[in-house]
Design an enzyme around this catalytic site. Structure first.
Site, mmCIF file in Angstrom:
data_model
loop_
_atom_site.group_PDB
_atom_site.id
_atom_site.type_symbol
_atom_site.label_atom_id
_atom_site.label_comp_id
_atom_site.label_asym_id
_atom_site.label_seq_id
_atom_site.Cartn_x
_atom_site.Cartn_y
_atom_site.Cartn_z
ATOM 1 N N ASP A 8 -15.805 -2.653 -0.169
ATOM 2 C CA ASP A 8 -16.032 -3.954 -0.950
ATOM 3 C C ASP A 8 -16.479 -5.063 -0.154
ATOM 4 O O ASP A 8 -16.958 -4.674 0.921
ATOM 5 C CB ASP A 8 -14.555 -4.358 -1.833
ATOM 6 C CG ASP A 8 -13.755 -4.829 -0.885
ATOM 7 O OD1 ASP A 8 -13.797 -4.654 0.547
ATOM 8 O OD2 ASP A 8 -12.403 -5.301 -1.083
ATOM 9 N N HIS A 9 -16.333 -6.240 -0.739
ATOM 10 C CA HIS A 9 -16.862 -7.364 0.259
ATOM 11 C C HIS A 9 -16.225 -7.407 1.559
ATOM 12 O O HIS A 9 -16.970 -7.883 2.261
ATOM 13 C CB HIS A 9 -16.859 -8.735 -0.730
ATOM 14 C CG HIS A 9 -15.547 -8.963 -1.204
ATOM 15 N ND1 HIS A 9 -14.864 -8.263 -2.104
ATOM 16 C CD2 HIS A 9 -14.546 -9.683 -0.837
ATOM 17 C CE1 HIS A 9 -13.569 -8.524 -2.550
ATOM 18 N NE2 HIS A 9 -13.295 -9.646 -1.552
ATOM 19 N N CYS A 64 -12.345 -1.260 2.807
ATOM 20 C CA CYS A 64 -11.882 -2.539 2.201
ATOM 21 C C CYS A 64 -10.959 -3.562 3.105
ATOM 22 O O CYS A 64 -10.902 -3.106 4.400
ATOM 23 C CB CYS A 64 -11.104 -2.482 0.886
ATOM 24 S SG CYS A 64 -9.486 -1.850 0.807
ATOM 25 N N GLY A 65 -10.430 -4.452 2.563
ATOM 26 C CA GLY A 65 -9.794 -5.450 3.694
ATOM 27 C C GLY A 65 -8.618 -4.989 4.283
ATOM 28 O O GLY A 65 -8.494 -4.867 5.483
ATOM 29 N N GLY A 69 -6.537 -0.369 -1.106
ATOM 30 C CA GLY A 69 -7.172 -0.539 -2.325
ATOM 31 C C GLY A 69 -8.007 0.668 -2.547
ATOM 32 O O GLY A 69 -8.087 1.314 -3.491
ATOM 33 N N ARG A 135 0.274 23.410 3.345
ATOM 34 C CA ARG A 135 0.773 22.237 2.973
ATOM 35 C C ARG A 135 -0.275 21.510 2.000
ATOM 36 O O ARG A 135 -0.173 20.774 0.946
ATOM 37 C CB ARG A 135 1.096 21.237 4.170
ATOM 38 C CG ARG A 135 2.332 21.974 4.634
ATOM 39 C CD ARG A 135 2.852 21.245 5.987
ATOM 40 N NE ARG A 135 4.066 21.870 6.671
ATOM 41 C CZ ARG A 135 4.298 21.790 7.964
ATOM 42 N NH1 ARG A 135 3.701 20.940 8.622
ATOM 43 N NH2 ARG A 135 5.328 22.461 8.222
HETATM 44 C C1 RB5 Z 1 -10.069 -8.168 -1.255
HETATM 45 O O1 RB5 Z 1 -9.672 -9.623 -1.147
HETATM 46 C C2 RB5 Z 1 -8.927 -7.214 -0.925
HETATM 47 O O2 RB5 Z 1 -7.816 -7.470 -1.874
HETATM 48 C C3 RB5 Z 1 -9.437 -5.765 -0.656
HETATM 49 O O3 RB5 Z 1 -10.459 -5.966 0.048
HETATM 50 C C4 RB5 Z 1 -8.434 -4.766 -0.177
HETATM 51 O O4 RB5 Z 1 -7.703 -5.279 0.845
HETATM 52 C C5 RB5 Z 1 -7.456 -4.380 -1.420
HETATM 53 O O5 RB5 Z 1 -6.589 -3.459 -1.030
#
Ligand code: RB5
Length: 142
Positions: A8-9, A64-65, A69, A135
């Site tokens: 993601d960003h 992602c951050g 997520g 497993r």
């Molecule tokens: C984005 O702000 C953030 O929520 C995403 O990158 C991630 O960490 C979500 O789990």
């Protein structure tokens, strides 16, 4: 080796750095995102996970951050074993014990140097099989 990658960003800059650093080792298929503009991580994690689920031998990187997520999203797909890794020891165990096929990086909580070490280890470590195979066989619900 062909490798799927998506972020993601929050993971965009690390994704770019990884693609450049490993440019001679891997042939990338990049599922996006393509900038640091805010997006929703499932829109990128689902298409990558579908590609991994469709190809038994494939490997992938998700970012992602926090990593959570994209990991939670990818692990909704049968046969996808996405492992959140923040150091090379965990990356090695994710391959040796879990036969993970997706390495997940927490961009906001890992240095670029450690992220490179995680990727290097993940892609150079084999599954141990044996008791771990039994497993891993029990993971899928179908
Ligand atoms: C984005 O702000 C953030 O929520 C995403 O990158 C991630 O960490 C979500 O789990």
């Amino acid at each position: 080796m062909k490798v799927y990658i998506a972020s993601d960003h929050a993971g965009f800059e690390l994704k770019k750095a990884i693609k450049e650093h490993f440019t001679n080792q891997f042939e990338w298929t990049d599922f996006g995102t393509d900038s640091s503009e805010s997006v929703d991580y499932p829109d990128y994690a689902h298409p990558l996970a579908e590609a991994v689920a469709a190809d038994n031998d494939s490997r992938a990187i998700l970012i992602c951050g926090t990593g959570n997520g994209v990991a939670i999203t990818a692990n909704k797909h049968a046969d996808v074993r996405a492992a959140l890794c923040w150091n090379k020891e965990i990356a090695a165990l994710a391959r040796q014990h879990n036969n993970a096929n997706v390495v997940v990086l927490p961009a906001r909580f890992i240095s670029q140097e450690d992220a490179f070490a995680v990727v290097e280890t993940f892609f150079s470590t084999d599954f141990e099989g044996g008791r771990h195979a039994r497993r891993v066989e029990k993971i899928n619900l179908h």
